[in-house]
Enzyme design. Sequence first.
Site, PDB file in Angstrom:
ATOM      1  N   GLY A  85       0.842  -1.195   0.000  1.00 17.84           N
ATOM      2  CA  GLY A  85       0.000   0.000   0.000  1.00 17.84           C
ATOM      3  C   GLY A  85       0.874   1.239   0.000  1.00 17.84           C
ATOM      4  O   GLY A  85       2.038   1.194   0.415  1.00 17.84           O
ATOM      5  N   GLN A  87       3.243   9.959   0.996  1.00 21.26           N
ATOM      6  CA  GLN A  87       4.493   9.202   1.076  1.00 21.26           C
ATOM      7  C   GLN A  87       5.389   9.409  -0.141  1.00 21.26           C
ATOM      8  O   GLN A  87       6.561   9.037  -0.115  1.00 21.26           O
ATOM      9  CB  GLN A  87       4.216   7.707   1.236  1.00 21.26           C
ATOM     10  CG  GLN A  87       3.665   7.332   2.596  1.00 21.26           C
ATOM     11  CD  GLN A  87       3.482   5.845   2.697  1.00 21.26           C
ATOM     12  OE1 GLN A  87       2.455   5.307   2.300  1.00 21.26           O
ATOM     13  NE2 GLN A  87       4.499   5.164   3.204  1.00 21.26           N
ATOM     14  N   CYS A 121       6.505   0.001   7.313  1.00 24.27           N
ATOM     15  CA  CYS A 121       6.070   1.133   6.504  1.00 24.27           C
ATOM     16  C   CYS A 121       7.204   1.532   5.571  1.00 24.27           C
ATOM     17  O   CYS A 121       8.369   1.594   5.994  1.00 24.27           O
ATOM     18  CB  CYS A 121       5.695   2.310   7.409  1.00 24.27           C
ATOM     19  SG  CYS A 121       5.175   3.784   6.502  1.00 24.27           S
ATOM     20  N   LEU A 122       6.872   1.817   4.312  1.00 26.31           N
ATOM     21  CA  LEU A 122       7.896   2.192   3.344  1.00 26.31           C
ATOM     22  C   LEU A 122       8.612   3.481   3.732  1.00 26.31           C
ATOM     23  O   LEU A 122       9.756   3.695   3.338  1.00 26.31           O
ATOM     24  CB  LEU A 122       7.278   2.338   1.948  1.00 26.31           C
ATOM     25  CG  LEU A 122       6.646   1.063   1.354  1.00 26.31           C
ATOM     26  CD1 LEU A 122       6.077   1.343  -0.019  1.00 26.31           C
ATOM     27  CD2 LEU A 122       7.649  -0.078   1.318  1.00 26.31           C
ATOM     28  N   HIS A 127      -3.749   1.576   7.689  1.00 22.38           N
ATOM     29  CA  HIS A 127      -2.379   2.097   7.717  1.00 22.38           C
ATOM     30  C   HIS A 127      -2.234   3.256   6.728  1.00 22.38           C
ATOM     31  O   HIS A 127      -1.713   4.321   7.077  1.00 22.38           O
ATOM     32  CB  HIS A 127      -1.406   0.969   7.362  1.00 22.38           C
ATOM     33  CG  HIS A 127       0.016   1.396   7.331  1.00 22.38           C
ATOM     34  ND1 HIS A 127       0.917   1.047   8.304  1.00 22.38           N
ATOM     35  CD2 HIS A 127       0.722   2.149   6.438  1.00 22.38           C
ATOM     36  CE1 HIS A 127       2.104   1.572   8.025  1.00 22.38           C
ATOM     37  NE2 HIS A 127       2.007   2.250   6.881  1.00 22.38           N
ATOM     38  N   GLU A 128      -2.725   3.074   5.495  1.00 20.71           N
ATOM     39  CA  GLU A 128      -2.599   4.134   4.485  1.00 20.71           C
ATOM     40  C   GLU A 128      -3.516   5.315   4.810  1.00 20.71           C
ATOM     41  O   GLU A 128      -3.160   6.474   4.571  1.00 20.71           O
ATOM     42  CB  GLU A 128      -2.897   3.589   3.089  1.00 20.71           C
ATOM     43  CG  GLU A 128      -2.009   2.440   2.649  1.00 20.71           C
ATOM     44  CD  GLU A 128      -0.521   2.690   2.819  1.00 20.71           C
ATOM     45  OE1 GLU A 128      -0.090   3.869   2.753  1.00 20.71           O
ATOM     46  OE2 GLU A 128       0.231   1.731   3.033  1.00 20.71           O
ATOM     47  N   HIS A 181      -1.896   7.757   7.008  1.00 19.17           N
ATOM     48  CA  HIS A 181      -1.010   8.693   6.301  1.00 19.17           C
ATOM     49  C   HIS A 181      -1.780   9.914   5.804  1.00 19.17           C
ATOM     50  O   HIS A 181      -1.256  11.028   5.823  1.00 19.17           O
ATOM     51  CB  HIS A 181      -0.330   8.003   5.119  1.00 19.17           C
ATOM     52  CG  HIS A 181       0.873   7.208   5.494  1.00 19.17           C
ATOM     53  ND1 HIS A 181       2.031   7.782   5.964  1.00 19.17           N
ATOM     54  CD2 HIS A 181       1.095   5.870   5.462  1.00 19.17           C
ATOM     55  CE1 HIS A 181       2.918   6.832   6.211  1.00 19.17           C
ATOM     56  NE2 HIS A 181       2.380   5.665   5.920  1.00 19.17           N
TER      57      HIS A 181
END
Length: 197
Positions: free
Chosen positions: A63, A68, A111-112, A153-154, A157
């Site tokens: 995701g 991000q 997380c990226l 999670h996304e 953000h």
Amino acid sequence: MEKEEEEQAIPDAPLLWNAPLQVIKYPDPRLRAGNATITRFDDTLRAFAKDMFDAMYDDEGVGLAAPQVGVNIRLMVFNEMGKRGEGEEVVLVNPEIISYGKTQDLFEEGCLSFPELYGNVERPTKVTIRAHDEFGKRFKLTLSGWPARIFQHEYDHLQGTLLPDRMQPEVRENIAAGLEALVREFQATNPGTSPAL
């Protein structure tokens, strides 16, 4: 249900980005910035969503949210399989949470924007949402299990909430050294820019 921040509407602002997209790392201030409501559903938006998938797959994620990649708009993409050509690619524009399920579970998340840092996070196992697709069509969707976790999670953000914010203090302590290393790296490569901790 969480209180959502007031959304910023920028009716005719052009969507600008540079391809290929790069995932920005903590504590880049764009990860904490407000994210504008999308009002223009055009080829530019669809091209941006495609580039987001490319960046997500390149970093082996499942995701990715627009902030991000340094673009502060309310858009996220995900594919629970995390591989191009497998699973379903989902684009959610201006998502809203309608309700959460009653049960929760604890699961280790990464997380990226926090490379190689992981910790347990408790989240509801089910969530019902409303969103637009990349063509502007409005729809309602209920997600359970792994897709529900990815979405939450996304969605965080898009609210400026980051992975460590969701961790219990003792879990966050386990990644403290990694967070400090990311802050030092950001300060070294972005002199004069205030980190958003």
